[in-house]
Design an enzyme around this catalytic site. Sequence first.
Site, short mmCIF file in Angstrom:
data_model
loop_
_atom_site.label_atom_id
_atom_site.label_comp_id
_atom_site.label_asym_id
_atom_site.label_seq_id
_atom_site.Cartn_x
_atom_site.Cartn_y
_atom_site.Cartn_z
N HIS A 217 50.06 -9.89 -83.20
CA HIS A 217 49.26 -10.99 -83.72
C HIS A 217 49.24 -12.15 -82.74
O HIS A 217 49.92 -13.16 -82.92
CB HIS A 217 49.80 -11.44 -85.09
CG HIS A 217 49.53 -10.47 -86.19
ND1 HIS A 217 50.51 -9.65 -86.70
CD2 HIS A 217 48.40 -10.17 -86.86
CE1 HIS A 217 49.99 -8.88 -87.66
NE2 HIS A 217 48.72 -9.18 -87.78
N HIS A 221 44.62 -10.16 -79.72
CA HIS A 221 44.15 -9.53 -80.97
C HIS A 221 42.97 -10.31 -81.55
O HIS A 221 41.98 -9.72 -81.99
CB HIS A 221 45.29 -9.48 -81.99
CG HIS A 221 44.86 -9.18 -83.39
ND1 HIS A 221 44.32 -7.97 -83.78
CD2 HIS A 221 44.85 -9.97 -84.51
CE1 HIS A 221 44.02 -8.00 -85.06
NE2 HIS A 221 44.32 -9.20 -85.54
N HIS A 257 41.11 -16.02 -87.50
CA HIS A 257 41.56 -15.35 -88.73
C HIS A 257 43.07 -15.16 -88.80
O HIS A 257 43.63 -14.98 -89.89
CB HIS A 257 40.86 -13.99 -88.87
CG HIS A 257 41.47 -12.91 -88.03
ND1 HIS A 257 41.27 -12.83 -86.67
CD2 HIS A 257 42.29 -11.88 -88.36
CE1 HIS A 257 41.92 -11.78 -86.19
NE2 HIS A 257 42.55 -11.19 -87.18
N ASP A 258 43.78 -15.18 -87.67
CA ASP A 258 45.24 -15.04 -87.66
C ASP A 258 45.90 -16.23 -86.98
O ASP A 258 46.99 -16.10 -86.40
CB ASP A 258 45.66 -13.75 -86.96
CG ASP A 258 45.69 -12.55 -87.91
OD1 ASP A 258 45.92 -12.76 -89.11
OD2 ASP A 258 45.48 -11.41 -87.44
N ASP A 367 39.15 -6.56 -88.35
CA ASP A 367 40.57 -6.89 -88.32
C ASP A 367 41.44 -5.65 -88.17
O ASP A 367 42.51 -5.71 -87.54
CB ASP A 367 40.95 -7.66 -89.59
CG ASP A 367 42.36 -8.21 -89.55
OD1 ASP A 367 42.87 -8.46 -88.44
OD2 ASP A 367 42.96 -8.39 -90.62
#
Length: 494
Positions: A217, A221, A257-258, A367
């Site tokens: 993560h 990524h 998103h992360d 994802d």
Amino acid sequence: MEVCYQLPVLPLDRPVPKHVLSRRGAISFSSSSSLFGAPDPRQLSQRRGAISYDSSDQTALYIRMLDVRVRSQVGFEPERRSSHPYLCIDFRTLHTRLSCGSSPADSGTEKRVHRLLSFQRYLHSSRLLRGIPQQIPLHILDEDYSGQARCMLEKVGNWNFDIFLFDKLTNGNSLITLTLHLLNQYGLVDLFQLDMVKLWRFLVLVQEDYHNDNPYHNSVHAADVTQAMYCYLQEPMLSKSLTSYDILLGLLAAATHDLDHPGVNQPFLIKTDHYLATLYRNTSVLENHHWKSAVGLLRETGLFSHLPPEDSMNMERELGSLILATDISRQNDYLSRFRTHLDQESLCLSNASHRHFVLQMALKCADICNPCRPWELSKQWSEKVTEEFFEQGDIEKKHKLQVSPLCDRETNTVGNIQIGFMTYVAEPLFGEWARFSDTRLSQTMLGHMGLNKASWGGLQPEQTAVSEETEPSAAGADAGGSRSKEIPQGSRES
């Protein structure tokens, strides 16, 4: 990507002033002062850790280098590590490996400067500060790398896009370079009248807030998910229906998103009484944190400050809706809803809410699309995500917590984890996506996933034999021999 601002270069035959070296990487040029004049103390706290021009200039270039950040003034406190009263750990320390004789601040500073400068400028600046004259024309190497990166961007819509190579060619700036390229390719910068300085600063902060010490993560990524999202946005079902607003939301959601992912999962945060679990009441803890962190950066940089407040708030809310959809614990809810729409043929992409739902499903696919990549790429991602699982398991063992599922390196292998993930998570999702968008790309993804699953199955006996050989030695190893990692104080087993 090339920055169009030309920064003046200090003469090599003159010593660097002490006040320049003492400002933690900050070099400022003000139109109202000489190059070597003493800095204004009132401006120092605002510009520490930055390369900037006169702060009175509205088009001033501001590139954030260190952890010091100007807080937003719009009534929203962006989430920051070590800023919450209940915070008892900085998860970056879980993976920190400090070299002998170096402090954490020095190590982090060196890494960030190296990552944000080009290879040429980094070496030039390091030579400059050490008083070493430049010996070779370093621009040749820099131009060669950036040229290859530009060639790769011409094929950014190819499903075989190698994000690992692209990250090397951009000197670790794949997320910034890719996202900015896609926004420009769609004409979104001009259409939404985005200020380039604010946009650049936003992307720099986003990339910096990913923990690149995480095996999986991290910003690479995020860049990979953004590239996959672009591939889905190009699919006929979406390209002919989505608005520019939808595309902007989709790309920003993929990039963020992360954001600030700690490298451990939600159950770990809950059983260690982490402040994020308390803050979000044990519900979509990480996804809520990613969303709020992204909103914090949007407000801090003022990227959408020129839009009407209502439009800006709607964008923040819908951005959160997309990011929250990536919560894997809610996979069945979204999948069953998607399947119902397809069975009843009730999706109407002229409807804004239906388009948003399709964007949610596209981001979910992006994802977890690693099993659908070619084997050479998929295998690397599988090994990285499994290593992140195992590192969490090592922490749990060290502190006598119950080891989370899939996190015990002694009882799990990369192959069995990946086969289970494909069977129960990836195949059902991408099967329904292929029903929705029955294209060459969908069939390619399903084909790669089938081949990858068979490849992991073929490697299973080999991995099992290796794990059995290493188990006796691991059992006899000293508990302190593993990598030293920290954990929140006062943690308890749930």
